[in-house]
Every structure is written in C-alpha cells, then in structure tokens.
Design a protein around this motif. Structure first.
Motif, PDB file in Angstrom:
ATOM      1  N   UNK A  35      57.859  -8.051 -38.063  1.00  0.00           N
ATOM      2  CA  UNK A  35      57.605  -7.325 -39.303  1.00  0.00           C
ATOM      3  C   UNK A  35      56.103  -7.121 -39.479  1.00  0.00           C
ATOM      4  N   UNK A  36      55.747  -5.998 -40.140  1.00  0.00           N
ATOM      5  CA  UNK A  36      54.354  -5.854 -40.547  1.00  0.00           C
ATOM      6  C   UNK A  36      54.091  -6.735 -41.760  1.00  0.00           C
ATOM      7  N   UNK A  39      56.210  -6.043 -44.796  1.00  0.00           N
ATOM      8  CA  UNK A  39      57.652  -6.081 -44.614  1.00  0.00           C
ATOM      9  C   UNK A  39      58.330  -4.739 -44.729  1.00  0.00           C
ATOM     10  N   UNK A  40      57.567  -3.643 -44.703  1.00  0.00           N
ATOM     11  CA  UNK A  40      58.169  -2.316 -44.832  1.00  0.00           C
ATOM     12  C   UNK A  40      58.525  -1.709 -43.485  1.00  0.00           C
ATOM     13  N   UNK A  41      57.896  -2.172 -42.403  1.00  0.00           N
ATOM     14  CA  UNK A  41      58.148  -1.654 -41.065  1.00  0.00           C
ATOM     15  C   UNK A  41      58.528  -2.802 -40.138  1.00  0.00           C
ATOM     16  N   UNK A  42      59.467  -2.532 -39.248  1.00  0.00           N
ATOM     17  CA  UNK A  42      59.912  -3.509 -38.255  1.00  0.00           C
ATOM     18  C   UNK A  42      59.713  -2.907 -36.873  1.00  0.00           C
ATOM     19  N   UNK A  80      46.149  -4.850 -40.943  1.00  0.00           N
ATOM     20  CA  UNK A  80      46.347  -3.667 -41.771  1.00  0.00           C
ATOM     21  C   UNK A  80      47.647  -2.935 -41.464  1.00  0.00           C
ATOM     22  N   UNK A  81      48.281  -3.235 -40.338  1.00  0.00           N
ATOM     23  CA  UNK A  81      49.505  -2.553 -39.961  1.00  0.00           C
ATOM     24  C   UNK A  81      49.295  -1.203 -39.327  1.00  0.00           C
ATOM     25  N   UNK A 400      43.630  -0.661 -46.963  1.00  0.00           N
ATOM     26  CA  UNK A 400      44.118   0.371 -46.056  1.00  0.00           C
ATOM     27  C   UNK A 400      45.386  -0.074 -45.337  1.00  0.00           C
ATOM     28  N   UNK A 401      46.264  -0.739 -46.028  1.00  0.00           N
ATOM     29  CA  UNK A 401      47.518  -1.165 -45.432  1.00  0.00           C
ATOM     30  C   UNK A 401      48.409   0.044 -45.187  1.00  0.00           C
ATOM     31  N   UNK A 402      49.019   0.074 -44.030  1.00  0.00           N
ATOM     32  CA  UNK A 402      49.984   1.119 -43.711  1.00  0.00           C
ATOM     33  C   UNK A 402      51.348   0.673 -44.207  1.00  0.00           C
ATOM     34  N   UNK A 403      51.850   1.351 -45.232  1.00  0.00           N
ATOM     35  CA  UNK A 403      53.105   0.948 -45.864  1.00  0.00           C
ATOM     36  C   UNK A 403      54.297   1.606 -45.189  1.00  0.00           C
ATOM     37  N   UNK A 404      54.208   2.906 -44.920  1.00  0.00           N
ATOM     38  CA  UNK A 404      55.350   3.639 -44.356  1.00  0.00           C
ATOM     39  C   UNK A 404      54.842   4.727 -43.428  1.00  0.00           C
ATOM     40  N   UNK A 405      55.760   5.278 -42.652  1.00  0.00           N
ATOM     41  CA  UNK A 405      55.450   6.355 -41.721  1.00  0.00           C
ATOM     42  C   UNK A 405      56.090   7.646 -42.202  1.00  0.00           C
ATOM     43  N   UNK A 406      55.380   8.778 -42.108  1.00  0.00           N
ATOM     44  CA  UNK A 406      55.971  10.055 -42.530  1.00  0.00           C
ATOM     45  C   UNK A 406      57.055  10.501 -41.549  1.00  0.00           C
TER      46      UNK A 406
END
Length: 486
Positions: A35-36, A39-42, A80-81, A400-406
C-alpha cells in the motif's frame, strides 16, 4: 413526511479484520503487494513482470506498468507515493514514476534479489537485499552505492530493513545475528544473536511498526519476537549485554512456520501468514494475545500480506489472487443519540407545529451588535492543509502526496446512443474488427516495450570479492551505447 431507517457504524468496534471482503484479480498472477502511505493505491507485482496499480477506493485497476521480463519479487513506495521501486527475478531493480509510468533508474545486480525498500525519509536512497551478497545502499542522486557491513561467518541470504525514520538499518543473517547499522555512516552500532536453546536460528524477515519504536523478527524456529528499538540501541552502552524481546508469538499447537509478518497501521496488532495454508493469525501487540484467525481457501499458500495503513483491512496474496479482509459493520444509532428509537420498518411521521421552521415567529428580533459578530468572514478554500495523521514523526508532512491516478472514462456506449438496431450491429462489427487490429498492434507495442526495457542501459552493481567491509566503490560504473564500460 416519512422517517427512514438508517445505520451508523459502531464506534467502539475492534480494530482488526474479521471476515473476507472480496478479491482483486490482476489476471496475470499476483506475487507481492504494498500500500502507499495514504492507503488509496495498492501496487501489485505480477508473475509476468508487470506492475498493476489498483485504486483501492474504487477497487479497480488504475494503471499497468510493463516493468520487467521476469516475475516481480518485491515492491516499495516512496514517502510521497510518486515513485515506485520494484525488484525482479531477472536480477534488475527499476525505479518508476507512478504518474507517467516511465522508468527513472534501472540497476542490474550479479545475482538474485529478495527485497527492495525506499528510505522512509529520503526518496533518493534505496536498500536492496541480494540472495548471495550483502545488502546494498544506493544513493540515486549521485549514482553511488555502498555495501553494508556483514558478518564473516555468513555472507549469503542477509535480510535488511530501514527503521521507521530511516536513521538505522537492521540486518539479520542465517546464523541468527542481528546488526544495527547507522544509515548515514554505515557503522555498526550494536549487534546481538537470537538463539533457541544452544543453537542459533535463521532470520527470515525484520518488520517495523508504523507507530512507536517496536519491531518484529521472524525466524526459522517458528517464533515471532517483538523488540523495542530503544532497548536494543541502549545495549550498545553495555558490552556483552543481549537485549531481550518484549513479546514472543507462536502457534504452540500446529508449530506453524510464518511466511510473512507485518504490523497494523496503528501498530496495535501483528498479523502473520502461515507458510503451509491460507491462514492469517492476528495478535495484540501490547500483551501478545491471539485475537483472531482468518482462514482462506483450503489448499492455497500465502505469498505476501499487507495491512492497510489507515484502516482495519488486510490484503493477502494466495494462488495469484489478492484476498481482502475487513471487519464486519455493527449498526448502532443509539451510540450517538441515547433517546433515538430504532424502527423495524418505515413509519409516517407527524410533524409538530414550528418544528422545522427556519425562524421562530414568536421570538423578538435581536438588535444588531457592534462587536463585529455580523461582519463577513472570508473563508480560504484554496489552501490545502497537511493531513495530521500522516505526520507520524512530529515533522511537517509532505504536501505533494499522490492520492489517486487519473483514469480515462469509457465512451463506447455513448457513441452508439440513438442508433437503430441495424446501425448498432454495423458499428459493433466495425468495433470488433478494430479491437482485433488494435490487439495485434498492442501485442507488437508490448513486445517493443519489453525489448526496450531489456535493451535499456542499466547501471551495474559490482561486489568486490575481498574485504569484510567492502565500502571502497563510490561511483557506479555505467555502460555506453557500444557496450564499453565508462
């Protein structure tokens, strides 16, 4: 007016998973996952060398990166993910930009790899564990590498891990010896040995808690030992003193070997996966009490497990499929409103007079005050504040955390809107021909992409044959386009 029956989650529930909550299938055989930090990306490493990034909120695939030509054995996120590092059985390590999917760095090793890890506080430093050599600390900013000190009695199968803040590196070998090495100077701070009776036991993994100062050691004697890093570091002031574990976790009935162990996101629980079956054992860290055993499909064996950093969710990999474990939701409205009445079915509600009036007509109008309460207050809706729970070390958390991907939406159904049945059949026929043609092109592009990865100029890591503390090589050698070493 109608009053509807609702539900509210029980606020005093146990903070560990209790039941199976679905699966995630990457369609190419999952081997390892991570997990990042939010916890939004695996990130999932697959058997065909691909990296599959799952959006864990929607539980859908957000991105697929063709990373290696052989199976992926380890993955790790940066703080930062925005970067992801992967190790493969083709003896290469790749550093990937998560948004673009491009490879920023690639390193080639002279032997099989077992683990890669980003420094928890420095995205430019990575730790690589090799099966036949000592762990390597790589500084990607100036392309330098340092081989960590190792014990002369065992030079193979050394495992290593950063501590929670990335200040020290803990290593363990096949003889049961654990060494604490300062990450910056690479000097040994303290060392001790884990023994079972009169014999030593092999160290299989070392994992640190996201909170606090405790860490666990999984060894081949089927015992998980929990240590306090402060007690371990204090042993350096007393020569010959061996630090004692604060907890010992094991299966006394079945004498189970543990494949993978990790802490919960809050550090209050420890989960361990059996090496013989798809079974997860969960202990409370404070007193070592076994609180839950989660059983999966019979005949499967666990490959990897990961605990969600913020929620009571566990992801376990068995037979190439990711199983999700979560807690059951207990409904309790009365926990928030003691006078609340729960209904078995919807009933019509009789509204009382003036119950839902915005203003009470019977009250007198309040005179305006001169203390400034009536002035308009400007609300800032553009500034993004740091998330408090991500500030685990008392430092300012990164913004600058990467939360989600477009993800681009599918528009095939909207294109056929308003067409007749015959026109739709013609469109479906043309779309099918286009899919087959695009599939052939995709196969060719994938082959070209894999060829590009294999033909890309990696940076070679060399291990000197002599020297107990091989720390002489500073600059990584590189290979030019003609195959000559610079």
């Amino acid at each position: 007016m109608l009053l509807f029956v609702g539900n509210v989650v029980e606020p005093f529930e146990q903070n560990y998973p209790e039941e199976h909550d679905g699966t995630l299938d990457s369609a190419s055989g999952s081997l390892t996952c991570s997990f990042n930090r939010m916890g939004t990306l695996l990130a999932v490493g697959c058997n065909d060398g691909r990296l599959v990034l799952w959006d864990f909120i929607t539980r859908s695939i957000a991105k697929i990166i063709t990373a290696h030509v052989h199976p992926v054995c380890s993955v790790s996120w940066s703080r930062s993910g925005r970067q992801l590092i992967s190790a493969s059985t083709d003896w290469t390590v790749g550093v990937w930009d998560v948004l673009s999917g491009e490879c920023d760095k690639q390193y080639r090793f002279p032997g099989p790899l077992t683990k890669v890890q980003f420094n928890p506080r420095n995205k430019n430093v990575i730790l690589v564990c090799s099966l036949k050599h000592a762990p390597v600390l790589i500084d990607m900013q100036n392309d330098s590498h340092h081989i960590l000190p190792f014990d002369s009695e065992s030079e193979q199968n050394i495992i290593a891990s950063f501590d929670r803040k990335g200040e020290n590196i803990y290593t363990g070998n096949a003889k049961g010896k654990i060494m604490v090495i300062e990450a910056e100077t690479r000097k040994i701070i303290v060392s001790f040995r884990i023994t079972t009776g009169t014999s030593s036991t092999s160290i299989k993994s070392i994992e640190f808690s996201p909170k606090g100062s405790v860490f666990l050691v999984n060894s081949s004697d089927r015992v998980i030992r929990v240590y306090d890093s402060e007690i371990v570091l204090s042993a350096a002031d007393y020569e010959g003193r061996e630090p004692e574990s604060i907890q010992k976790l094991q299966d006394l009935v079945n004498r189970t070997q543990w494949k993978k162990c990790c802490f919960a996101g809050d550090g209050n629980y420890i989960v361990a996966g059996s090496a013989r079956q798809h079974a997860l054992s969960i202990w409370r860290t404070s007193d070592g009490t076994l609180v839950k055993i989660l059983n999966g499909t019979k005949g499967e064996t666990i490959l990897d497990i990961a605990w969600h950093p913020l929620r009571a969710i566990i992801a376990s990999i068995a037979s190439g499929v990711i199983s999700i474990w979560s807690h059951s939701l207990v409904e309790s409205w009365s926990a928030f409103a003691p006078d609340f009445k729960e209904l078995d079915e919807n009933v019509e509600y009789s509204e009382k007079e003036d119950e839902f009036d915005i203003e009470d007509e019977d009250t007198s109008t309040k005179a305006p005050s001169n203390d400034g309460d009536g002035e308009e207050v400007e609300v800032d809706v553009t500034t993004v504040d740091d998330v408090p729970f991500l500030d685990s070390s008392g430092e300012n958390s990164e913004s600058e955390h990467l939360v989600s991907l477009p993800v681009a939406p599918e528009m095939d159904e909207m294109e056929n809107f308003g067409l007749s049945s015959l026109e739709k059949e013609d469109v479906e026929y043309e779309n099918e021909r286009k899919r087959k043609r695009d599939q052939c092109q995709d196969d060719d592009e994938e082959a070209d992409e894999i060829a590009k990865i294999t033909s890309a100029t990696p940076i070679d890591i060399y291990f000197p044959a002599e020297s107990t503390f091989p720390d002489q090589q500073q600059k990584l050698p590189s290979i030019d386009d003609n195959g000559n070493q610079e």
